[in-house]
Design a protein around this motif. Structure first.
Motif, mmCIF file in Angstrom:
data_model
loop_
_atom_site.group_PDB
_atom_site.id
_atom_site.type_symbol
_atom_site.label_atom_id
_atom_site.label_comp_id
_atom_site.label_asym_id
_atom_site.label_seq_id
_atom_site.Cartn_x
_atom_site.Cartn_y
_atom_site.Cartn_z
ATOM 1 N N ILE A 86 42.487 28.537 55.056
ATOM 2 C CA ILE A 86 41.273 27.840 54.657
ATOM 3 C C ILE A 86 41.630 26.543 53.938
ATOM 4 N N LEU A 92 35.889 29.926 59.706
ATOM 5 C CA LEU A 92 35.331 30.824 60.712
ATOM 6 C C LEU A 92 33.927 31.242 60.301
ATOM 7 N N ALA A 98 28.353 37.222 57.801
ATOM 8 C CA ALA A 98 28.991 37.557 56.513
ATOM 9 C C ALA A 98 28.431 36.752 55.343
ATOM 10 N N LEU A 99 27.111 36.643 55.283
ATOM 11 C CA LEU A 99 26.486 35.926 54.162
ATOM 12 C C LEU A 99 26.464 36.816 52.923
ATOM 13 N N PHE A 100 26.288 36.184 51.757
ATOM 14 C CA PHE A 100 26.123 36.949 50.526
ATOM 15 C C PHE A 100 24.634 37.236 50.383
ATOM 16 N N ASN A 107 23.493 29.559 45.946
ATOM 17 C CA ASN A 107 24.753 30.202 45.550
ATOM 18 C C ASN A 107 25.679 30.381 46.736
ATOM 19 N N GLU A 110 27.184 27.034 47.336
ATOM 20 C CA GLU A 110 28.123 26.671 46.277
ATOM 21 C C GLU A 110 29.453 27.390 46.490
ATOM 22 N N LEU A 111 29.367 28.668 46.874
ATOM 23 C CA LEU A 111 30.599 29.433 47.085
ATOM 24 C C LEU A 111 31.340 28.962 48.334
ATOM 25 N N GLY A 112 30.601 28.361 49.278
ATOM 26 C CA GLY A 112 31.256 27.799 50.455
ATOM 27 C C GLY A 112 32.275 26.743 50.060
ATOM 28 N N PHE A 114 34.116 26.941 47.448
ATOM 29 C CA PHE A 114 34.961 27.572 46.416
ATOM 30 C C PHE A 114 36.362 26.972 46.387
ATOM 31 N N ARG A 117 37.073 24.354 43.818
ATOM 32 C CA ARG A 117 36.594 24.732 42.486
ATOM 33 C C ARG A 117 37.192 23.893 41.366
ATOM 34 N N ARG A 124 30.422 19.113 44.327
ATOM 35 C CA ARG A 124 29.836 20.242 45.049
ATOM 36 C C ARG A 124 28.336 20.027 45.238
ATOM 37 N N ARG A 161 27.399 26.919 55.015
ATOM 38 C CA ARG A 161 28.371 27.437 54.046
ATOM 39 C C ARG A 161 29.797 27.115 54.497
#
Lengths: 258, 345
Positions: A86, A92, A98-100, A107, A110-112, A114, A117, A124, A161
């Motif tokens: 990554i 992928l 595979a979403l949260f 969120n 935002e985590l996409g 990560f 960070r 971001r 994401r």
């Protein structure tokens, strides 16, 4: 699509796969696949159920152990973790998305990002605004939980994401699966649009007609082997491919493509 | 029973309930992120309480030795993994963080005149000593089998609990101990006498729960832990390392239970094996929350504390029986309310 049309020698292979084998125990799901994805290209892998398409993507991402060489941007990825792939720019979007699901759209996005960070939070935020410009529906739903989105919106969110991580090669597994025809058209339009922004795409699809329409190059995978390959436009007129995947009566797929 | 006794029991119940709630939250956190039922959680509680007690009794603090040993084993395992993968042994500064931290707290615990440094500092050092136990245990015991099925993880967790209890006997000896209360002040409201220790425990628990809430809602790393719990594949695909998430959740659990140990030490006499029953009640709370809901688990744990306090009054010898029997109707209701079977992934 692009204004610039590079000659063959100019095209740099972003992803080079040779002799890739993936097994589940004793059963070999992918046996000896060779493929190349050029910088800024859309390459599609089509084939029937169980051909090993999803397995191929999982192996490229490092989710499954594999034999053979995978070079990303010239570097061998053997033995590297998902995280390091990554960090190099692979992404992928799996078939399941595979979403949260119990977290908000914001969120999820935002985590996409990560992997960035350590960078300032406003970067971001800026990237998120960019995604909202690309997918206006997500902006409307920004405070909603991902699990409450419709199928099309979930696919948009999964794409957004993945894009938050600024990938160089985006691998999409069945992005049109389970979506209403008009939404499928949107998804393919976005895929074509992404290429214009310089993202290379490896697209796995069952909707062969639409995939061949949008792609530059195509591989037909059957029983874990490459059965045919060639420029997408040529493959779309290959009598064998037409007979097996496009059919006479599947004109409607094309109408939905772009 | 008159009102005064009821109030006293209620206080007791709330204190215990608050501690159980903290433990229930740790258990939930670790379970949802790693699928591990953290049975050795109770040992973190008893280690913290007993470490605090040895500091106050002027006995040498031995927990550092255990940290150093675990840390060395972890480093050896790192080296072995690197060699197996055929990688060169690369020097990375981040690898030195844990050894440096362990060396620092162990050094402090050996050299400082612990008897005279004041209760706040004793408590802080105790928690600082217990926290690394979490990630170190994860590294040594659970990381190599992270993808094993739930039953294997459970068995290893039980083994870890047995090993840690025995190590506790070795380190702290068989005697129970109790620490001095944070302050002796009492408040009288009407007929009721409120012990200041009660207020300490309840206030600190609330602060901790609020901090945890803020961490999981606002902080990017907190969100990353939640994301790992919600969808492991998705978390991996955005670059959240499952190993790091596991270590972080273990560290948080060790922190929370270490603090619980410090809080509970002045109230109850703690022995090397007392932690298990305490954490078991945290488990009951977590199960009331269906191993999924944080607020329900916390509320369930507080209710459990109250039931326990009142059952000591009515039928003190059946205290534990009553508390654990409480689980049966909850499980029954849960299995009826939940239609169909959810697959563990």
């Amino acid at each position: 699509m692009t204004a610039r049309t590079p000659s063959a020698s100019e095209v740099i292979a972003l992803l080079q796969v040779s002799g890739l084998h993936v097994s589940y125990g004793k059963i070999e799901a992918v046996s000896g696949v060779d493929m190349t994805v050029g910088e800024g290209k859309i390459v599609t892998v089509i084939g029937p159920n169980g051909a090993g398409k999803t397995t191929l993507l999982s192996a490229l991402m490092g989710l499954l152990p594999a034999r053979g060489t995978v070079r990303f941007d010239g570097e061998d990825t053997a033995g590297t973790s998902i995280k390091s792939r990554i960090d190099r720019g692979l992404a992928l979007v799996p078939e399941t998305r595979a979403l949260f699901s119990t977290m908000t759209v914001e969120n999820n996005l935002e985590l996409g990002a990560f992997r960035f960070r350590a960078r300032p939070a406003r970067e971001r935020a800026a990237a998120m605004e960019e995604m909202f410009a690309l997918f206006p529906r997500l902006k409307e739903r920004r405070a909603q939980l991902a699990g409450t989105l419709s199928g099309g919106e979930r696919q948009m969110l999964a794409l957004a994401r993945a894009l938050m991580g600024r990938p160089r090669l985006l691998m999409l597994d069945e992005p049109s699966l389970g979506l209403a025809p008009l939404i499928v058209r949107d998804v393919f339009r976005i895929i074509a649009d992404l290429r214009n922004r310089g993202v290379s795409i490896l697209l796995v699809e069952q909707n062969a007609r639409a995939a061949l329409k949008v792609a530059d190059y195509a591989y037909v995978l059957e029983l874990g082997r490459v059965a045919a390959e060639g420029p997408a436009a040529e493959l779309a007129h290959d009598p064998r491919v037409i007979a097996a995947y496009l059919g006479i009566n599947s004109k409607h797929q094309e109408r939905l493509a772009i | 029973m008159n009102a005064q006794i009821a109030l006293l029991l209620g206080q007791d119940g709330f204190i215990n309930g608050a501690i159980y709630a903290l433990l229930a939250l740790s258990i939930l956190l670790v379970f949802s992120v790693t699928r591990i039922l953290l049975i050795p959680l109770g040992e973190f509680v008893s280690y913290a309480a007993l470490t605090m007690a040895s500091m106050q009794a002027g006995k040498p603090v031995m927990l550092g030795a255990m940290l150093v040993a675990l840390c060395l084993i972890g480093l050896l395992m790192d080296a072995r993994d690197a060699l197996r993968a055929g990688r060169r042994l690369r020097f990375r500064a981040s690898k030195l963080l844990m050894p440096a931290y362990v060396a620092a707290v162990t050094g402090l615990s050996v050299t400082l005149p612990l008897e005279h440094i004041g209760m706040a500092f004793q408590g802080a050092l105790t928690v600082a000593l217990v926290v690394p136990l979490g990630p170190l245990l994860y590294r040594v015991l659970f990381l190599p089998i992270a993808s094993a099925n739930g039953l294997v993880l459970l068995i290893v967790a039980i083994a870890a609990h047995v090993a840690l209890t025995s190590a506790g006997l070795l380190i702290f000896g068989p005697e129970g101990s109790r620490t001095e209360p944070f302050s002796d002040a009492t408040f009288t409201i009407g007929d009721a006498i409120i012990n200041s220790q009660t207020l300490w425990v309840i206030a600190l628990s609330f602060i901790l729960i609020a901090l945890l809430y803020a961490f999981f809602e606002k902080n990017l790393y907190g969100k990353a832990l939640r994301a790992t719990a919600v969808d492991r594949l998705g978390a991996q695909l955005v670059g959240i390392s499952p190993a790091l998430a596991g270590k972080a959740s273990f560290a948080l659990a060790a922190f929370i239970s270490g603090l619980s140990g410090v809080l509970i030490a002045p109230i109850t006499t703690i022995y090397f094996d007392s932690g298990f029953v305490i954490s078991l009640k945290g488990f009951v709370g977590a199960i009331i929350g269906g191993l999924a809901s944080y607020p329900v688990a916390a509320a369930g744990a507080v209710a459990l504390g109250l039931v326990e306090a009142f059952s000591t009054f009515y039928a003190s010898s059946y205290k534990e029986v009553i508390v654990f029997t409480l689980l049966l109707p909850v499980l029954l209701w849960r299995s009826v309310a939940q239609k169909g079977v959810k697959d563990e992934q």
